[in-house]
Structures are given as structure tokens and as C-alpha cells.
Design an enzyme around this catalytic site. Sequence first.
Site, PDB file in Angstrom:
ATOM      1  N   HIS A 436       0.864  -1.185   0.000  1.00 56.25           N
ATOM      2  CA  HIS A 436       0.000   0.000   0.000  1.00 56.25           C
ATOM      3  C   HIS A 436       0.900   1.233   0.000  1.00 56.25           C
ATOM      4  CE1 HIS A 436      -2.927  -2.708   2.515  1.00 56.25           C
ATOM      5  NE2 HIS A 436      -2.847  -3.091   1.258  1.00 56.25           N
TER       6      HIS A 436
HETATM    7  C1  LIG Z   1      -0.258  -8.032  -3.730  1.00 59.23           C
HETATM    8  C2  LIG Z   1      -1.132  -6.852  -3.385  1.00 59.23           C
HETATM    9  C3  LIG Z   1      -2.291  -7.041  -2.658  1.00 59.23           C
HETATM   10  C4  LIG Z   1      -3.087  -5.948  -2.338  1.00 59.23           C
HETATM   11  N1  LIG Z   1      -4.264  -6.162  -1.683  1.00 59.23           N
HETATM   12  C5  LIG Z   1      -5.096  -5.116  -1.471  1.00 59.23           C
HETATM   13  C6  LIG Z   1      -6.374  -5.347  -0.897  1.00 59.23           C
HETATM   14  O1  LIG Z   1      -6.740  -6.479  -0.619  1.00 59.23           O
HETATM   15  N2  LIG Z   1      -7.170  -4.267  -0.685  1.00 59.23           N
HETATM   16  C7  LIG Z   1      -6.761  -2.987  -0.987  1.00 59.23           C
HETATM   17  O2  LIG Z   1      -7.521  -2.048  -0.711  1.00 59.23           O
HETATM   18  N3  LIG Z   1      -5.571  -2.757  -1.552  1.00 59.23           N
HETATM   19  C8  LIG Z   1      -4.741  -3.802  -1.825  1.00 59.23           C
HETATM   20  N4  LIG Z   1      -3.559  -3.573  -2.463  1.00 59.23           N
HETATM   21  C9  LIG Z   1      -3.234  -2.194  -2.886  1.00 59.23           C
HETATM   22  C10 LIG Z   1      -4.122  -1.707  -4.028  1.00 59.23           C
HETATM   23  O3  LIG Z   1      -4.259  -2.701  -5.019  1.00 59.23           O
HETATM   24  C11 LIG Z   1      -3.500  -0.439  -4.609  1.00 59.23           C
HETATM   25  O4  LIG Z   1      -3.424   0.513  -3.566  1.00 59.23           O
HETATM   26  C12 LIG Z   1      -4.319   0.152  -5.750  1.00 59.23           C
HETATM   27  O5  LIG Z   1      -4.470  -0.764  -6.797  1.00 59.23           O
HETATM   28  C13 LIG Z   1      -3.614   1.402  -6.269  1.00 59.23           C
HETATM   29  O6  LIG Z   1      -4.395   1.939  -7.303  1.00 59.23           O
HETATM   30  P1  LIG Z   1      -3.778   2.948  -8.379  1.00 59.23           P
HETATM   31  O7  LIG Z   1      -4.788   3.132  -9.418  1.00 59.23           O
HETATM   32  O8  LIG Z   1      -3.250   4.132  -7.661  1.00 59.23           O
HETATM   33  O9  LIG Z   1      -2.468   2.202  -8.943  1.00 59.23           O
HETATM   34  P2  LIG Z   1      -2.316   0.804  -9.657  1.00 59.23           P
HETATM   35  O10 LIG Z   1      -3.456  -0.070  -9.339  1.00 59.23           O
HETATM   36  O11 LIG Z   1      -0.959   0.333  -9.311  1.00 59.23           O
HETATM   37  O12 LIG Z   1      -2.415   1.144 -11.210  1.00 59.23           O
HETATM   38  C14 LIG Z   1      -1.469   1.960 -11.856  1.00 59.23           C
HETATM   39  C15 LIG Z   1      -1.368   1.507 -13.311  1.00 59.23           C
HETATM   40  O13 LIG Z   1      -0.616   2.486 -14.021  1.00 59.23           O
HETATM   41  C16 LIG Z   1       0.210   1.830 -14.954  1.00 59.23           C
HETATM   42  N5  LIG Z   1       1.359   2.701 -15.251  1.00 59.23           N
HETATM   43  C17 LIG Z   1       2.348   3.075 -14.419  1.00 59.23           C
HETATM   44  N6  LIG Z   1       3.220   3.867 -15.057  1.00 59.23           N
HETATM   45  C18 LIG Z   1       2.767   3.998 -16.326  1.00 59.23           C
HETATM   46  C19 LIG Z   1       3.243   4.693 -17.468  1.00 59.23           C
HETATM   47  N7  LIG Z   1       4.376   5.419 -17.420  1.00 59.23           N
HETATM   48  N8  LIG Z   1       2.544   4.600 -18.617  1.00 59.23           N
HETATM   49  C20 LIG Z   1       1.391   3.873 -18.681  1.00 59.23           C
HETATM   50  N9  LIG Z   1       0.909   3.189 -17.621  1.00 59.23           N
HETATM   51  C21 LIG Z   1       1.581   3.261 -16.460  1.00 59.23           C
HETATM   52  C22 LIG Z   1       0.630   0.567 -14.230  1.00 59.23           C
HETATM   53  O14 LIG Z   1       1.098  -0.416 -15.140  1.00 59.23           O
HETATM   54  C23 LIG Z   1      -0.643   0.186 -13.507  1.00 59.23           C
HETATM   55  O15 LIG Z   1      -1.415  -0.711 -14.251  1.00 59.23           O
HETATM   56  C24 LIG Z   1      -2.717  -4.640  -2.753  1.00 59.23           C
HETATM   57  C25 LIG Z   1      -1.533  -4.453  -3.472  1.00 59.23           C
HETATM   58  C26 LIG Z   1      -0.752  -5.547  -3.802  1.00 59.23           C
HETATM   59  C27 LIG Z   1       0.508  -5.330  -4.581  1.00 59.23           C
END
Ligand SMILES: Cc1cc2nc3c(=O)[nH]c(=O)nc-3n(C[C@H](O)[C@H](O)[C@H](O)COP(=O)(O)OP(=O)(O)OC[C@H]3O[C@@H](n4cnc5c(N)ncnc54)[C@H](O)[C@@H]3O)c2cc1C
Length: 499
Positions: A436
Site C-alpha cells: 500500500h
Molecule cells: C499483492 C497486493 C495485494 C493488495 N491487496 C489489497 C487489498 O486487498 N485491498 C486494498 O484495498 N488494496 C490492496 N492492495 C493495494 C491496491 O491494489 C493499490 O493501492 C491500488 O491498486 C492502487 O491503485 P492505483 O490506481 O493508484 O495504482 P495501480 O493499481 O498500481 O495502477 C497503476 C497503473 O498504471 C500503470 N502505469 C504506471 N506507469 C505507467 C506509465 N508510465 N505509462 C502507462 N501506464 C503506467 C501501471 O502499469 C498500472 O497498471 C494490494 C496491493 C498488492 C501489490
Amino acid sequence: MNLLDGAVLPKDGEKTADFVIVGSGPAGSAVARAVARAGASVLVVEEGPLRKPSDFHADSFQAMADLYRDLGGSLTRGPAPMPYLQGRVVGGTSVINGAISWRLPKDIHDQWCKADPALTLALPFDTLEALTDEMERELGIAPTDPAIAGTHNALFAKGAQALGIAHRPISRNVVQCQGSGGCLQGCRHGRKQSMDLTLLPQACEYGAEIMFNTKVLRIDHDHRRARGVLARSQGGGLWRLQARRAVVLAASAVQTPCLLWQSGLRHGPVGEGFQGHPGASAAGFFREPVHLWQGATQGHEGIGLRQEGLKFEVLGMDIGVAMTRLPGVGQELSRHLALLPHMAEWGCAVKAQARGTVRPSLLGRPVVRYQLTDADMAKTRKGLSILAQMLLAAGAERVHLGVHGGPTEITDPRQAQAFASEGPRDPRAYAMVLTHLFGTAAMGSDPARSVVGPDFGVHQLAQLYVADSSVFPSNTGVNPQTSILALASLCGQRLAAAG
Ligand SMILES: Cc1cc2nc3c(=O)[nH]c(=O)nc-3n(C[C@H](O)[C@H](O)[C@H](O)COP(=O)(O)OP(=O)(O)OC[C@H]3O[C@@H](n4cnc5c(N)ncnc54)[C@H](O)[C@@H]3O)c2cc1C
């Protein structure tokens, strides 16, 4: 879905949309759906591949190779490097997460507003609650059904109950879970309501387009406003993706500050204030079989010590990863391999006070510097001590913490209790993981102390917004996906209304 595969785009090109959104995880998906629903044209750009549930692997190592950034091997820098895990696939980390759903706690929201009263109006708690209600309905968020929880989760409940720690079945964004224990590899049954199966297809129904296998390299701007982004398709083409109304960064708390930095947008604490919830875990061996790879992956949690910054969870995993947690080498390892079906693994997430930094290296790769404080280590020792006591109380014959210099095994509750004060103090002794991530483009009213304003807009540049957990002023102590969805939905609604 309206899809454009960067792998088959060898030539340079251009595209234009009202909104260009970088990243297709929970933050990018929520913004995409909100603005597309309001009639805007939307292009979501995602570095990772597109996968279907039938593509997912039961084996964690194959899943990491296919769906995780850096094959699951991203590491923080510092005296005690720690793995941090992220998804890199259409749907982002929602595809490989545990589906645990927590509303943004009111006490955390209060802390943010106390530190910066402008956030009271900018992020009205009632509005966030209403947006969370909507997400809960849409993503089928509900407590884990005891019928599929399995022995692993049931034992956790028994241990927490014996210690008098408040506990409950975990609310998860899963519909008709089959208890196949595969959330972290991507749900092969398509039951987890990850973004690739929910908000992204909905955004596409409203006309949004997803360009995947395409990495955004930097933000295109004229020092006054964002014009679009420059991206490289996997096929080798350079793409100029122009935004008529705004560029929205939703690339995660690690990649978003790197994109800002690489685009020359370094005003304010860009990449500072990185926070997380490092997780430590304990393994217990029971006389009866546990089969920790069966049942809900993460179906039960201990919430009684949340105010102290400790949260306890069951950690289901596939057999390959479970093996890496076994103690010993040679004959001792063989003995434990035979006992694998009897092992339970429970974790504690620590609301750490440490603040790190994220910067791109000269090659453009993120460098995360992060070092836990003494207070964080004290919390970690307490967390592990409680987990060991819970495991023994639930019937484990012995507990392994896997802490270098700590007890090899714990069989007595007094020994477990003593770990809180006597366990090693050095973070290098512990095997911890970060999942996280927060705070690297924090929201605030003062441009000197924050990166985005209360409207999610980057202070330094017009028409550039950040919607992911980079904007969170602090870590939350709870699983962040649902809070991210609520804040990003608010950002999307505001952008849509701005016309
Ligand atoms: C193993 C694991 C288990 C987890 N379990 C939970 C849970 O049970 N409950 C919970 O609430 N949270 C959980 N989390 C955390 C939660 O999944 C994340 O906090 C959340 O997904 C973050 O959302 P986001 O949209 O900010 O980023 P992300 O979901 O990380 O998405 C960002 C996306 O941007 C893309 N990206 C990055 N840089 C670029 C670029 N330069 N160009 C194009 N694309 C790009 C990436 O490839 C990615 O697909 C977990 C995390 C992990 C790793």
C-alpha cells in the site's frame, strides 16, 4: 472494450481525446468512467498487457512474471531494502490484489482536514461516503461468506477471539467467491471485481478507449498547461497523445511522481512523503491440516488495534510462495515441506510513520528510498508478538517468525509475548513487504508543501491532475483500494463538471 494494442503499433502516431488518463488501476478507471459517463472522449494509456481470467496462472511465480511490475521484484533502497509489489496490467494492481475493501476511516479524514482545513471543503466526508456506497454496490463488496472462508480463516477468528482482539470477516469486492485462494494471481474464475472486469468495460461502453502495452514517457506541456503525453508503444512507435481538456495521472504513488519529475515538474514536494503499510507475517504449524491455499485468500481480519497502527489479516497464497516461508535448510526444510499442509500464515500491516522519497534514476526507473523508524520497528515487533500469540491460542504447536536473530521457533505464549520487547530492533532482521503506497504528490492548499491543490490539479501546471494515492496526505492504516476509488471518482466528477 475499445482497445488499441501498443504491441502492434510499430509506427509513430497521434491521437486526441478530451482526457488522457495515465494508468488503468482503480484511480485511472474511476476517473475514466466518471468523465466518459458525462460524455467526454477518453483515452486511457496503460503500460501493461491486457489479460482475461482464462489467461491467469494458478502458480504465483508465473503470475508475477506476467502481471506484476519487475516480476514482483521491485525493491526499496536504504539500509534495509524491502520489496514493494505493484500490478502492471490493464486493471492495475486491482487485478492481483486481495480484494480487501475498507472505507476511508473518518479519523484519518479528520486528521487530514485538521492539518489543512481547506481539505474539509475539498474532500467532503459525506460525498466520499456516498461515492463509497456506490462502489460497494457496484463491486459487490460484502463480508466473506463463511461457507467459502476455509479452515485458514476460521482458525484466525479463533486466535483473535482468544486474545480478545476485535475481528470480523473481511469485506471484499468479490461476487460468488469460490474460495480458490487465487486472488493474488488474478482470479481465474472472474469473480473478483477488479477494474478490468468492472469500471473499465463500463467506461468503454461510454466510449472510452484503452491503449495498452504503451508506456507514457513524459507529460507534454508548455510550462503553463499540459497538452498531452508522449508515449512509447511496445511495438516501438512514439505516440503523441493530445488532451483537449486535461491529462490525469493515475500511474500509482511510485510512477506518478516519476512522470512529474521526468517532465520537469518538480515544484513542491514531488516524490517526497512516500508512505506505506509494511507487512510482516508469522507462520504457525497445526496438528490438523490448514491448506492455506484453499478458501478465501484473505477472508478474516483483526481490527482491534487499528488505532495503534496495527491491522491483522489472513494471508492465503499458493503453495510455491508458501514454501518460501518455510524455516530451515536441508533435512529440516524437507521435514517442513511435508508439514506444509499444516501451516497457517497470518500478517500484520503496520501504519508506519516513516516517510521516503521516489525519484527516477538516470535511466528513468523509479528509485524508492525508504527506511523504517524505531517506532515503526516497535510496532512491527508488537504485531508479530500478537500474531504468534494468536496462532498459539488457535492451536498451533509452534510458530516461526522468520526473524534473523530472533527465536527459531515459539511454542509458549510467554515467549511470544516477550518478542515485543526482546525481538531484534534492526529492520534488516525482518522480511517485510510493502503493498500500500501513498503520499508522493500530496494534496494541500499550500503550493510550497503540496503538489496538487484541493481540486486535484497540479499547482505548477494547468490542465494536469493527479487522481491516485500519491495525493493522499498520509497513509491510512487500512487497505486503500476503496478509498482510492472514492477520491478518484470525486476527481472525475469534478473534471466532468468543469465542462
Ligand atoms: C499483492 C497486493 C495485494 C493488495 N491487496 C489489497 C487489498 O486487498 N485491498 C486494498 O484495498 N488494496 C490492496 N492492495 C493495494 C491496491 O491494489 C493499490 O493501492 C491500488 O491498486 C492502487 O491503485 P492505483 O490506481 O493508484 O495504482 P495501480 O493499481 O498500481 O495502477 C497503476 C497503473 O498504471 C500503470 N502505469 C504506471 N506507469 C505507467 C506509465 N508510465 N505509462 C502507462 N501506464 C503506467 C501501471 O502499469 C498500472 O497498471 C494490494 C496491493 C498488492 C501489490
